[in-house]
Design a protein around this motif. Structure first.
Motif, PDB file in Angstrom:
ATOM      1  N   GLU A  73       0.855  -1.301   0.079  1.00 41.23           N
ATOM      2  CA  GLU A  73       0.157  -0.092   0.034  1.00 41.23           C
ATOM      3  C   GLU A  73       0.655   1.366   0.112  1.00 41.23           C
ATOM      4  OE1 GLU A  73      -2.999  -0.336   3.003  1.00 41.23           O
ATOM      5  OE2 GLU A  73      -3.259  -2.425   2.743  1.00 41.23           O
ATOM      6  N   SER A  74       1.672   1.439   1.010  1.00 45.36           N
ATOM      7  CA  SER A  74       2.561   2.602   1.158  1.00 45.36           C
ATOM      8  C   SER A  74       3.413   2.700  -0.285  1.00 45.36           C
ATOM      9  CB  SER A  74       3.411   2.534   2.108  1.00 45.36           C
ATOM     10  OG  SER A  74       2.789   2.165   3.430  1.00 45.36           O
ATOM     11  N   GLU A 109       0.155  10.270   4.998  1.00 44.48           N
ATOM     12  CA  GLU A 109       1.336   9.613   5.313  1.00 44.48           C
ATOM     13  C   GLU A 109       2.493  10.544   5.042  1.00 44.48           C
ATOM     14  OE1 GLU A 109       3.496   7.424   6.680  1.00 44.48           O
ATOM     15  OE2 GLU A 109       1.860   5.685   6.070  1.00 44.48           O
ATOM     16  N   ALA A 131       8.831   9.746   3.362  1.00 46.90           N
ATOM     17  CA  ALA A 131       8.911   8.448   2.650  1.00 46.90           C
ATOM     18  C   ALA A 131       8.495   7.462   3.788  1.00 46.90           C
ATOM     19  CB  ALA A 131       9.881   7.968   1.679  1.00 46.90           C
ATOM     20  N   PRO A 153       7.013   5.050   5.541  1.00 47.04           N
ATOM     21  CA  PRO A 153       5.619   4.412   6.144  1.00 47.04           C
ATOM     22  C   PRO A 153       5.493   4.287   7.524  1.00 47.04           C
ATOM     23  CG  PRO A 153       6.538   2.934   4.488  1.00 47.04           C
ATOM     24  CD  PRO A 153       7.531   3.660   4.857  1.00 47.04           C
ATOM     25  N   SER A 163       6.705   9.840  -3.076  1.00 42.46           N
ATOM     26  CA  SER A 163       6.356   8.391  -3.023  1.00 42.46           C
ATOM     27  C   SER A 163       5.248   8.123  -2.007  1.00 42.46           C
ATOM     28  CB  SER A 163       7.607   7.641  -2.466  1.00 42.46           C
ATOM     29  OG  SER A 163       7.404   6.332  -2.179  1.00 42.46           O
ATOM     30  N   LEU A 187       1.922   9.352  -3.384  1.00 36.68           N
ATOM     31  CA  LEU A 187       1.258   8.335  -4.515  1.00 36.68           C
ATOM     32  C   LEU A 187       0.855   7.223  -3.830  1.00 36.68           C
ATOM     33  CD1 LEU A 187       1.252   8.446  -7.934  1.00 36.68           C
ATOM     34  CD2 LEU A 187       2.302  10.382  -6.336  1.00 36.68           C
ATOM     35  N   GLY A 188       1.380   6.722  -2.876  1.00 36.32           N
ATOM     36  CA  GLY A 188       0.854   5.338  -1.884  1.00 36.32           C
ATOM     37  C   GLY A 188      -0.613   5.847  -1.402  1.00 36.32           C
ATOM     38  N   VAL A 199      -3.195   6.003  -4.201  1.00 36.25           N
ATOM     39  CA  VAL A 199      -3.653   4.592  -4.722  1.00 36.25           C
ATOM     40  C   VAL A 199      -4.729   3.998  -3.854  1.00 36.25           C
ATOM     41  CG1 VAL A 199      -3.161   2.087  -5.097  1.00 36.25           C
ATOM     42  CG2 VAL A 199      -1.579   4.168  -6.031  1.00 36.25           C
ATOM     43  N   THR A 200      -4.555   4.192  -2.414  1.00 35.34           N
ATOM     44  CA  THR A 200      -5.367   3.713  -1.474  1.00 35.34           C
ATOM     45  C   THR A 200      -6.591   4.531  -1.759  1.00 35.34           C
ATOM     46  OG1 THR A 200      -3.685   2.987   0.192  1.00 35.34           O
ATOM     47  CG2 THR A 200      -5.988   3.348   0.941  1.00 35.34           C
TER      48      THR A 200
END
Lengths: 439, 439
Positions: free
Chosen positions: A149-150, B134, B140, B142, B318, B321-322, B325-326
């Motif tokens: 996911e991340s 996040e 970056a 997580p 990054s 973008l993560g 997507v979620t």
């Protein structure tokens, strides 16, 4: 704090060993918090054990214990199944049965996932249910969720993992005390870090299963345990470890997953488990004792590391519960998490075509021209030398060569060639060197 | 690989600085992968900038650039809004506007979240949309998703974070080179690790915002930046750093979030940012240069650490973008991720009641009875001493005292008392000691 006004979700736990009993404990102790986080109470419906007598010491109400696991997962009031039996069967049939009956599944079963993951993922897809397995790799360390996911908007290029606590304990002990492999393993066994039969850990089978899971997720391709090139640590000697120390490195058993260009220029996956020397300045070098860590390199995020306990009942149960909360929330929202994605469908590169570097120690005759003949052997196989160190004199003369990057086949052929040379008494140590930047 | 047969999702990016331009780049370069992971194509609808001229160097098609951010977020074909402007306004109004118009939001805005998070969370709740962030803490790395999801079934008890790269670079430089604060800061500025006006980093404001966000998530309570006790590193001296080295420790600026019992026995949150000495054996001690890391302790999982680059355009992109997507997947599934949970609603403990340990260096008269008088001062305030080291003689006589755990108020009173004593010439260094097990 009042539990939300929602129908409770029913949980079945399969297996009541060190992980299962901790899952059962946390479900009870954290009930209020879990209800708040999920949005509905989470209730234990049953715990399946092989023999009722064996579960007597676990604090589970007797009426929840059953030996009928198949019946338990099929119950109408079971929404979530936690599988912590391990092994291939009956775990696989129970997971498939649970999904068919409409339950979502959380499992810690790395062996099953690495051997037959696609069957399980397809069953979950068909059933429209979740199958989560954070606990299958590196225990409590959240690594699958970040990869999945991340980093979903990034492009992972390499994963280097210390994913087996037993072997890390043994190698760390050899590094700090100078002990040989057998002695360090004995200590690990005495302290409970290694099993009486340590084969699965020591020969890298456990790490290979985890490498297959990591590579599948990182590169969106199907990788199974049989795709993983595997070498264990039983042949790592005190001399190898000392030689690593001399060059400012340390020996670790690494699970390595890399995105590579194959000989045809297409992107491929290299996935392997073997001992390797890594520089002491690398973040993985400071992972001590039985701890695990996974180092991830991606195009945009750069270098990330995830560190923590890789095994143990409570840590593994923590990962199981984290998944359980997500799966339960999805259940309430009538949705699923991201399924497995194998869309990139990249092939697995054979080990011979994998690029790596070798550290080779050679007992040689102490006479003029030896260094030249050894250098020539490397050159004949197209392997470029980074450093040569000459140690000792006379009967103790030794050459330590570290190569530049070449294919494993070229390096292997070089070592075979060295063994046949007149000027070489013995190739005393061969080990790959990893964890440095590409060159 | 064909893009799934789904209506494309429209994205608006607010801000086109170092992060925004990388988000735009990745959206274009990873378009196929993103579509496969999301389940639908993700299309850039527009990029809002303050002045069109300033964006000329960024590779954005000219017709996508706009100065009308308010209009952009309200467009019908914008489903997802990425806010990377930073600061309080206009970021807050734009995020609220986007949510009201039915868009989901991804932001990297730590200052806004720490100051006014609840307003944003309520707006997201009302709109039934996601608000993900996040990238707001530790770039970056997580860390929010693991806290929120992976550890959702566990009980986090402590978070120790190195969450500001500038101060870590400065302190690391002081540690490795013996430089003073001013000199190390100058080097950080010359290398681009510190701003011309370094106040926000050096005085701990940036770390305090991140601490508030971490504490809120870890303890399911509302913590804002104004709740965070904050001390920066501008008064850390070369002598402090040397003194830490003498005791096998290193000075780091830590964001500390702890679950504690308050004086009334109720659970409370202690949240603070200050320099502290930590043992060199602690995993955080090896976090070098401008890297970040967050160390988490929880009841079941034990000790975890998350390490990586804490800033920079591409790493932060990054993380954005993560989240994207979620959020996009949730959008397609007509669902939302877990909202903010403040159900535990724990109070914040005042700094004076926080338990900690002090390292105190004192210039003393070299005469009989000095040690006894100093020990008595500690005892009078109820502070127990762990170790005393006596160094030098005559005019150079110095005592270095490390206390056991006591409240900050007791420790502070002890130091005030020491300063008034006849036998004490000067209290030369006071620093908290963290990162050891509770005692």
């Amino acid at each position: 704090m009042s539990a939300p006004d929602q129908r409770p979700l029913g949980v079945a736990v399969l297996g009541c060993g060190s992980v299962g009993s901790q899952v059962v404990r946390l479900l009870a102790e954290q009930a209020d918090d879990l209800a708040a986080r999920v949005g509905a109470p989470v209730e234990l419906r049953g715990v399946a054990v092989r023999r009722l007598e064996a579960a007597r010491e676990v604090e589970v109400p007797a009426d929840l214990l059953t030996t009928d696991a198949t019946g338990l997962v099929a119950r109408d009031d079971v929404d979530l199944v936690v599988e912590v039996i391990g092994g291939i069967e009956p775990a696989r049939s129970l997971i498939l049965g649970a999904l068919e009956s409409g339950a979502s599944v959380v499992t810690a079963n790395k062996a099953l996932l690495a051997e037959d993951g696609p069957t399980l993922f397809e069953a979950a897809e068909r059933a429209g249910r979740d199958l989560y397995y954070e606990a299958a790799v590196a225990g409590a360390i959240p690594i699958l969720r970040p990869l999945r996911e991340s980093l979903a908007g990034d492009r992972v290029t390499r994963v280097l993992g210390i994913v087996n606590g037993t072997t890390n304990f043994v190698l760390d002990k050899m590094d700090t005390s100078g002990a040989g492999f057998a002695e360090a393993l004995e200590e690990a066994q005495a302290l409970g870090y290694a099993e009486a039969d340590p084969t699965a850990d020591v020969e890298g089978f456990d790490a290979a299963a985890k490498a297959a899971i990591l590579a599948s997720l990182a590169f969106h391709s199907r990788v199974t345990a049989s795709d993983v090139h595997r070498e264990g640590i039983s042949e790592v000697t005190a001399a190898d470890v000392a030689s690593a120390a001399d060059m400012g490195a340390v020996v670790k058993l690494l699970a390595i997953c890399e995105l590579r260009r194959g000989p045809d220029g297409e992107e491929a996956v290299s996935v392997r488990v073997h001992p390797a020397m890594i520089p002491r300045s690398h973040p993985l070098a400071s992972v001590r004792e039985a701890y695990n860590a996974v180092f991830v390199e991606s195009e945009a995020a750069g270098q990330l590391m995830f560190y923590g306990p890789g095994a143990g009942g409570a840590p593994t149960a923590s990962a199981v519960l984290g998944d359980l909360v997500t799966v339960a929330r999805n259940r309430l929202a009538a949705t699923r998490g991201a399924g497995e994605s194998a869309y990139a469908d990249r092939p697995v590169l054979p080990m011979g075509e994998t690029l790596t570097r070798y550290h080779v120690a050679i007992d040689v005759e102490d006479r003029a021209g030896v260094l030249a003949s050894v250098a020539l052997a490397f050159a004949e196989h197209g392997v470029s030398i980074q450093t040569v160190r000459q140690e000792g004199r006379g009967a103790d003369a030794q050459l330590v060569v570290v190569s530049h990057r070449a294919t494993d086949a070229q390096l292997r052929a070089t070592v075979d060639h060295l063994s046949t040379m007149d000027t070489v008494r013995e190739v005393t140590s061969v080990m790959r060197v990893e964890g440095e930047s590409e060159q």
